[in-house]
Write a protein that holds these residues in place. Structure first.
Motif, PDB file in Angstrom:
ATOM      1  N   THR A  89       1.231  -1.359  -0.293  1.00 52.87           N
ATOM      2  CA  THR A  89       0.035  -0.238   0.030  1.00 52.87           C
ATOM      3  C   THR A  89       0.543   0.893  -0.135  1.00 52.87           C
ATOM      4  OG1 THR A  89      -1.613   1.598   1.089  1.00 52.87           O
ATOM      5  CG2 THR A  89       0.040   0.005   2.754  1.00 52.87           C
ATOM      6  N   SER A 144      -0.077  15.197  -0.044  1.00 51.83           N
ATOM      7  CA  SER A 144      -0.185  13.939  -0.698  1.00 51.83           C
ATOM      8  C   SER A 144       0.727  12.483  -1.744  1.00 51.83           C
ATOM      9  CB  SER A 144      -1.266  14.169  -1.857  1.00 51.83           C
ATOM     10  OG  SER A 144      -2.034  14.838  -0.489  1.00 51.83           O
ATOM     11  N   GLU A 171       3.393  10.016  -2.307  1.00 45.31           N
ATOM     12  CA  GLU A 171       3.567   9.407  -2.058  1.00 45.31           C
ATOM     13  C   GLU A 171       4.708   8.210  -1.303  1.00 45.31           C
ATOM     14  OE1 GLU A 171       1.394   6.367  -4.872  1.00 45.31           O
ATOM     15  OE2 GLU A 171      -0.687   7.809  -4.480  1.00 45.31           O
ATOM     16  N   MET A 202     -13.668   3.216   7.023  1.00 46.94           N
ATOM     17  CA  MET A 202     -13.432   4.261   5.903  1.00 46.94           C
ATOM     18  C   MET A 202     -12.289   2.775   4.922  1.00 46.94           C
ATOM     19  SD  MET A 202     -13.883   7.077   6.187  1.00 46.94           S
ATOM     20  CE  MET A 202     -13.437   7.628   4.978  1.00 46.94           C
ATOM     21  N   ASN A 203     -11.653   2.253   5.757  1.00 49.08           N
ATOM     22  CA  ASN A 203     -11.289   0.907   5.133  1.00 49.08           C
ATOM     23  C   ASN A 203     -11.844  -0.231   5.034  1.00 49.08           C
ATOM     24  OD1 ASN A 203      -8.274   2.833   6.052  1.00 49.08           O
ATOM     25  ND2 ASN A 203      -8.168   2.271   3.550  1.00 49.08           N
ATOM     26  N   ASP A 243     -10.243  -2.464   1.686  1.00 49.02           N
ATOM     27  CA  ASP A 243      -9.803  -1.585   0.161  1.00 49.02           C
ATOM     28  C   ASP A 243      -8.659  -0.951   1.220  1.00 49.02           C
ATOM     29  OD1 ASP A 243      -9.710  -0.050  -1.537  1.00 49.02           O
ATOM     30  OD2 ASP A 243     -11.781   0.068  -2.029  1.00 49.02           O
ATOM     31  N   SER A 244      -7.636  -0.661   0.111  1.00 48.29           N
ATOM     32  CA  SER A 244      -6.497  -0.155   0.623  1.00 48.29           C
ATOM     33  C   SER A 244      -6.243   1.745  -0.435  1.00 48.29           C
ATOM     34  CB  SER A 244      -5.094  -0.799   0.147  1.00 48.29           C
ATOM     35  OG  SER A 244      -4.447  -0.649  -1.186  1.00 48.29           O
ATOM     36  N   TRP A 245      -7.500   1.815  -0.628  1.00 48.25           N
ATOM     37  CA  TRP A 245      -7.926   3.344  -1.323  1.00 48.25           C
ATOM     38  C   TRP A 245      -6.414   3.178  -2.869  1.00 48.25           C
ATOM     39  CZ3 TRP A 245      -8.070   7.040   2.679  1.00 48.25           C
ATOM     40  CH2 TRP A 245      -9.224   6.456   3.674  1.00 48.25           C
ATOM     41  N   VAL A 246      -5.882   2.089  -3.046  1.00 48.20           N
ATOM     42  CA  VAL A 246      -4.540   2.273  -4.228  1.00 48.20           C
ATOM     43  C   VAL A 246      -4.750   0.618  -4.830  1.00 48.20           C
ATOM     44  CG1 VAL A 246      -3.288   3.815  -3.022  1.00 48.20           C
ATOM     45  CG2 VAL A 246      -3.061   1.437  -2.744  1.00 48.20           C
ATOM     46  N   LYS A 273      -7.087  -4.447  -2.948  1.00 45.05           N
ATOM     47  CA  LYS A 273      -8.358  -4.917  -2.395  1.00 45.05           C
ATOM     48  C   LYS A 273      -7.888  -6.618  -1.701  1.00 45.05           C
ATOM     49  CE  LYS A 273     -12.208  -2.334  -4.295  1.00 45.05           C
ATOM     50  NZ  LYS A 273     -13.050  -2.193  -4.751  1.00 45.05           N
TER      51      LYS A 273
END
Length: 206
Positions: A69, A76, A78, A141-142, A194-197, A200
């Motif tokens: 992740t 922002s 990474e 959230m995740n 869900d890592s958002w990147v 999943k």
């Protein structure tokens, strides 16, 4: 313990199909040969086990998912990060409701037709490109719960847990807490991270 790696790949058959489309169908490969090749590929694919961490082959309780992740700074940017995530214990129904009541007296009873599900989970930041910014993970959230029939529960109603699974962590740190949710009574469910990147991971809850 199982290691999960996430990779994207483009199969030879998919690349061939793209080239055929781009060339308006002109190719040295005949329709019959393409059909035979496709049938052979499909036959081989049917023999493959589902990828570990997918909904059809979720991570088992007490197994560790190693997940790629990122960590973000205030601008922002990474930083590549690897975390270990595992489900330690799962309780549901009357037992989960009792535990939630002990955690917070204002936690409500499950609505008719539903029951509380309470997941004890662990997370550890194993690797990170930065030591200056914390990795963030949050149980609301995740994470989502997915029913046996494929319904993604809304998560509109949650139980207050103690300790809550919501952390900011630096490399080497490990935390443990609870994630709660409502699921249909008597129906199996899985938990999705869900890592958002793009990554999943599904966890079995039985």
């Amino acid at each position: 313990m199982k290691l999960i790696k996430f990779a994207k790949f483009l199969s030879v058959s998919a690349l061939s199909a793209m080239l055929l489309t781009a060339c308006g169908g002109e190719s040295d490969i005949s329709t019959k040969e393409k059909s035979d090749d496709t049938a052979q590929i499909q036959k081989e694919d049917n023999k493959k086990e589902p990828k570990v961490g997918t909904r059809s082959n979720p991570i088992k309780i007490n197994e560790i998912a190693s997940i790629d992740t990122v960590t973000y700074d205030e601008e922002s940017n990474e930083y590549k990060t690897k975390v270990d995530l595992s489900v330690e214990e799962v309780v549901r129904g009357a037992e989960a409701q009792q535990k939630l009541k002990e955690m917070n007296e204002f936690n409500e009873k499950a609505p008719e037709g539903y029951e509380w599900l309470l997941v004890n989970a662990k997370v550890k930041v194993v690797e990170s490109e930065t030591e200056d910014y914390p990795f963030t993970i949050d149980g609301i959230m995740n994470f989502k719960f997915v029913s046996e029939s494929g319904d993604i529960y809304s998560g509109d109603i949650i139980g207050t847990t103690d300790p809550d699974f919501s952390f900011e962590m630096y490399k080497g740190n490990e935390k443990e807490g609870y994630i709660s949710g409502l699921v249909k009574a008597g129906e199996e469910a899985k938990m999705e991270y869900d890592s958002w990147v793009g990554n999943k991971v599904f966890f079995n809850l039985k």
